[in-house]
Design a protein around this motif. Structure first.
Motif, PDB file in Angstrom:
ATOM      1  N   PRO A 154      -0.765   3.401   0.159  1.00 58.18           N
ATOM      2  CA  PRO A 154       0.035   2.723   1.383  1.00 58.18           C
ATOM      3  C   PRO A 154       1.627   2.856   1.224  1.00 58.18           C
ATOM      4  O   PRO A 154       1.993   2.287   0.087  1.00 58.18           O
ATOM      5  CB  PRO A 154      -0.319   1.136   2.366  1.00 58.18           C
ATOM      6  CG  PRO A 154      -1.437   0.884   2.007  1.00 58.18           C
ATOM      7  CD  PRO A 154      -1.649   1.844   0.641  1.00 58.18           C
ATOM      8  N   GLY A 155       2.865   2.908   2.250  1.00 57.01           N
ATOM      9  CA  GLY A 155       4.256   3.432   2.302  1.00 57.01           C
ATOM     10  C   GLY A 155       4.650   2.638   2.148  1.00 57.01           C
ATOM     11  O   GLY A 155       4.551   1.590   3.679  1.00 57.01           O
ATOM     12  N   ASP A 156       5.729   1.775   2.049  1.00 53.26           N
ATOM     13  CA  ASP A 156       6.936   1.512   2.182  1.00 53.26           C
ATOM     14  C   ASP A 156       8.087   2.179   2.614  1.00 53.26           C
ATOM     15  O   ASP A 156       8.983   2.189   1.579  1.00 53.26           O
ATOM     16  CB  ASP A 156       6.940   0.020   1.802  1.00 53.26           C
ATOM     17  CG  ASP A 156       7.557  -1.082   2.780  1.00 53.26           C
ATOM     18  OD1 ASP A 156       7.498  -1.621   3.123  1.00 53.26           O
ATOM     19  OD2 ASP A 156       9.059  -1.661   2.271  1.00 53.26           O
ATOM     20  N   VAL A 157       8.541   2.304   4.062  1.00 59.14           N
ATOM     21  CA  VAL A 157      10.200   3.136   4.318  1.00 59.14           C
ATOM     22  C   VAL A 157      10.944   2.087   4.580  1.00 59.14           C
ATOM     23  O   VAL A 157      10.894   1.550   6.232  1.00 59.14           O
ATOM     24  CB  VAL A 157       9.512   4.485   4.866  1.00 59.14           C
ATOM     25  CG1 VAL A 157      10.784   5.098   5.322  1.00 59.14           C
ATOM     26  CG2 VAL A 157       8.519   5.020   4.417  1.00 59.14           C
ATOM     27  N   ASP A 190       8.664   2.965  -1.011  1.00 62.56           N
ATOM     28  CA  ASP A 190       8.081   2.402  -2.222  1.00 62.56           C
ATOM     29  C   ASP A 190       6.065   2.282  -2.333  1.00 62.56           C
ATOM     30  O   ASP A 190       5.954   3.008  -0.601  1.00 62.56           O
ATOM     31  CB  ASP A 190       8.322   1.451  -2.531  1.00 62.56           C
ATOM     32  CG  ASP A 190       7.787   0.993  -4.254  1.00 62.56           C
ATOM     33  OD1 ASP A 190       7.462   1.697  -4.671  1.00 62.56           O
ATOM     34  OD2 ASP A 190       8.052  -0.612  -4.106  1.00 62.56           O
ATOM     35  N   PHE A 191       5.226   2.474  -2.853  1.00 63.23           N
ATOM     36  CA  PHE A 191       4.010   2.820  -2.355  1.00 63.23           C
ATOM     37  C   PHE A 191       3.436   2.077  -3.805  1.00 63.23           C
ATOM     38  O   PHE A 191       3.522   0.865  -3.667  1.00 63.23           O
ATOM     39  CB  PHE A 191       3.521   3.495  -2.893  1.00 63.23           C
ATOM     40  CG  PHE A 191       4.017   4.994  -2.294  1.00 63.23           C
ATOM     41  CD1 PHE A 191       3.621   5.412  -1.544  1.00 63.23           C
ATOM     42  CD2 PHE A 191       5.108   5.641  -3.521  1.00 63.23           C
ATOM     43  CE1 PHE A 191       4.351   6.564  -0.599  1.00 63.23           C
ATOM     44  CE2 PHE A 191       6.137   6.915  -3.062  1.00 63.23           C
ATOM     45  CZ  PHE A 191       5.583   6.981  -2.168  1.00 63.23           C
ATOM     46  N   GLU A 192       2.014   0.969  -2.596  1.00 62.92           N
ATOM     47  CA  GLU A 192       1.642   0.185  -3.071  1.00 62.92           C
ATOM     48  C   GLU A 192      -0.096   0.671  -3.443  1.00 62.92           C
ATOM     49  O   GLU A 192      -0.928   0.918  -2.108  1.00 62.92           O
ATOM     50  CB  GLU A 192       1.340  -1.117  -1.896  1.00 62.92           C
ATOM     51  CG  GLU A 192       1.591  -2.218  -2.604  1.00 62.92           C
ATOM     52  CD  GLU A 192       1.023  -3.541  -0.372  1.00 62.92           C
ATOM     53  OE1 GLU A 192      -0.102  -3.980  -0.408  1.00 62.92           O
ATOM     54  OE2 GLU A 192       1.720  -3.577  -0.292  1.00 62.92           O
ATOM     55  N   GLY A 193      -0.532   1.013  -4.072  1.00 67.17           N
ATOM     56  CA  GLY A 193      -1.608   1.080  -4.360  1.00 67.17           C
ATOM     57  C   GLY A 193      -2.694   0.001  -4.081  1.00 67.17           C
ATOM     58  O   GLY A 193      -2.725  -1.196  -4.905  1.00 67.17           O
ATOM     59  N   HIS A 194      -3.783  -0.252  -3.687  1.00 61.46           N
ATOM     60  CA  HIS A 194      -5.124  -0.530  -3.903  1.00 61.46           C
ATOM     61  C   HIS A 194      -6.334  -0.260  -4.706  1.00 61.46           C
ATOM     62  O   HIS A 194      -6.467   1.098  -4.105  1.00 61.46           O
ATOM     63  CB  HIS A 194      -5.360  -1.004  -2.217  1.00 61.46           C
ATOM     64  CG  HIS A 194      -4.197  -1.575  -2.100  1.00 61.46           C
ATOM     65  ND1 HIS A 194      -3.947  -3.134  -2.170  1.00 61.46           N
ATOM     66  CD2 HIS A 194      -3.387  -1.370  -0.776  1.00 61.46           C
ATOM     67  CE1 HIS A 194      -2.750  -3.627  -1.007  1.00 61.46           C
ATOM     68  NE2 HIS A 194      -2.445  -2.079  -0.478  1.00 61.46           N
TER      69      HIS A 194
END
Length: 87
Positions: free
Chosen positions: A24-27, A47-51
């Motif tokens: 998921p990205g965070d913009v 930014d990106f949040e990898g799972h």
């Protein structure tokens, strides 16, 4: 990816957060008028949040691809903003 609008203060700022997918990205974006108001400064934060497997993909694939695509996306956004301002 589905994005959730978590903050929206048109036309000055926004924050979108990805709520699904492996990365998921965070913009975040802010738009500041400069001088006489005929120019603006756009600041974007991505930014990106990898799972799961997405954690490994963030530094190896996702961020390099985003760095490569951002100049084209920024130029397109500038064009859209200048076109709408001219109307």
């Amino acid at each position: 990816m589905t994005m959730e609008v978590t903050e929206l203060t048109p036309p000055r700022s926004w924050h979108f957060h990805g709520i699904d997918g492996p990365v998921p990205g965070d913009v975040r974006g802010t738009l500041e008028p400069l001088g006489d108001g005929s120019r603006s400064r756009l600041t974007l934060s991505l930014d990106f949040e990898g799972h799961g497997v997405g954690k490994a993909l963030v530094p190896l694939v996702v961020k390099p691809r985003a760095r490569k695509e951002m100049p084209r996306n920024e130029a397109h956004l500038k064009e859209l903003m200048e076109t709408s301002a001219a109307r």
